[in-house]
Write an enzyme that holds these catalytic residues in place. Structure first.
Site, short mmCIF file in Angstrom:
data_model
loop_
_atom_site.label_atom_id
_atom_site.label_comp_id
_atom_site.label_asym_id
_atom_site.label_seq_id
_atom_site.Cartn_x
_atom_site.Cartn_y
_atom_site.Cartn_z
N THR A 192 0.82 -1.22 0.00
CA THR A 192 0.00 0.00 0.00
C THR A 192 0.85 1.26 0.00
O THR A 192 1.82 1.34 0.74
CB THR A 192 -0.82 0.01 1.31
OG1 THR A 192 -1.66 -1.12 1.31
CG2 THR A 192 -1.64 1.28 1.44
N GLY A 244 0.65 -2.90 5.76
CA GLY A 244 0.74 -4.19 6.43
C GLY A 244 -0.62 -4.85 6.49
O GLY A 244 -1.52 -4.50 5.72
N1 ASP Z 1 -2.88 -2.63 4.34
C1 ASP Z 1 -3.18 -3.27 3.10
C2 ASP Z 1 -4.36 -4.15 3.25
O1 ASP Z 1 -4.50 -4.79 4.26
C3 ASP Z 1 -2.07 -4.07 2.51
C4 ASP Z 1 -0.66 -3.64 2.74
O2 ASP Z 1 -0.38 -2.50 3.03
O3 ASP Z 1 0.21 -4.49 2.66
O4 ASP Z 1 -5.13 -4.24 2.32
#
Ligand code: ASP
Length: 331
Positions: A192, A244
């Site tokens: 993200t 995350g």
């Molecule tokens: N936070 C994002 C989600 O859970 C993914 C990421 O940032 O890795 O969709």
């Protein structure tokens, strides 16, 4: 609990706990640090998640350098990652869900406390710009799925195929591998994009956009479009954004928490650390869990922290754009 704590970096956790004890709940003032005592200090800043944040920062900085507002800068900044086919966790080129569809989550928040968000949006190259329109043109905060697509098309956005051949191949391989359902964060070290900015007037804004976890369950929505989870901005205090495993961020309303910690006197760094520490107190920490936060306060002080190693962030300040390794809590 004992075994879980055994691999936590104990001294760090102790320091964070001390910070919470002495400050949270007993804050004398949010103007604790010296920069914040001077209301005339404005430090233009752009901070964002991951390696691809470097390019997004450049675009955002350019807008602010030309006198543009933080709100425009954060939108145009993350538009860069959304359009980049090599970033396989955001927009075009994003890895699809388990059924092969690229579904997008995004949000934006401005200095006036207004916010807009889209969730489970398909076929649109710039979901964050749709979120901006939700904020600017409707009385709502969040629109999802087919309704969000209709809103986008009604407002002039064009349908685009977001599934690149590379992403399709990765999905096919994942299917063939018969891997158990285990969507992962920290995929190939870029995920993200969340981006925060302070402009030359001292105003704060933030934006966050993602295709979510690779091969997620169809219909799954993460933290990124949820105001207070994946992003929060309070123009009097500061801003934070997350990356995350969204489920962990949502369960602790991570970015709202970071900003509230700053409101109660913590530096952005301490606030990110305390929000990561909160995960340990409240949720199950599984082996592959990763969460990372970046934050900035009104004075342009920044912070970044993650649960596990590997989280990088990009910081543009004083005409210099740098990629930095975030400190972390657990080995
Ligand atoms: N936070 C994002 C989600 O859970 C993914 C990421 O940032 O890795 O969709």
């Amino acid at each position: 609990m004992g075994s879980r704590r055994s691999f936590i970096r104990k001294s760090l956790l102790g320091a964070i706990a001390a910070g919470i004890g002495s400050r949270f709940g007993y804050a004398e003032s949010i103007f604790e640090n010296s920069l914040m005592t001077d209301p005339d200090v404005i430090r233009p800043t752009v901070i964002s998640t991951w390696f691809h944040g470097l390019e997004a920062n450049e675009a955002a900085w350019k807008i602010m350098q030309n006198g543009g507002a933080a709100l425009d800068a954060v939108e145009k900044g993350v538009n860069v990652s959304e359009a980049d086919p090599t970033v396989n966790s955001v927009g075009y080129g994003g890895l699809p869900d388990a059924s092969g569809h690229v579904t997008l989550d995004a949000c934006i928040m401005g200095p006036d406390g207004n916010a807009g968000s889209v969730a489970y949006l398909q076929h649109i190259l710039h979901p964050v710009s749709v979120a901006r329109l939700v904020m600017d043109k409707t009385p709502h905060v969040m629109i999802s799925g087919d309704g969000a697509l209709k809103f986008a098309l009604d407002n002039g956005f064009k349908k685009t195929n977001l599934l690149t051949p590379e992403a399709r191949k990765a999905w096919k391989n994942w299917k063939k591998s018969g891997s158990p359902y285990a969507p992962g964060a920290n995929w190939e070290n870029h995920d993200t994009i969340g981006l925060l900015a302070i402009d030359h007037k001292g105003n704060l804004a933030g934006a966050c956009t993602t295709s979510g976890m690779a091969f997620k369950h169809p219909g799954r929505i993460g933290d990124s479009p949820i105001i207070g989870a994946g992003l929060f901005v309070d123009n009097k205090v500061g801003a934070a954004t997350a990356t995350g495993e969204g489920e962990a961020v949502m369960k602790t309303l991570g970015c709202f928490l970071v900003v509230e910690f700053m409101r109660n006197g913590m530096s952005p760094q301490k606030a990110c650390e305390a929000a990561v520490a909160r995960l340990l107190e409240t949720i199950h920490i599984h082996e592959n869990l990763q969460v990372g936060y970046v934050a900035v306060n009104k004075a342009g002080e920044t912070g970044a922290f993650s649960l596990k190693p590997g989280f990088q962030y990009a910081l543009f300040q004083d005409n210099e754009n740098k990629l930095l390794d975030a400190p972390y809590l657990m080995e």
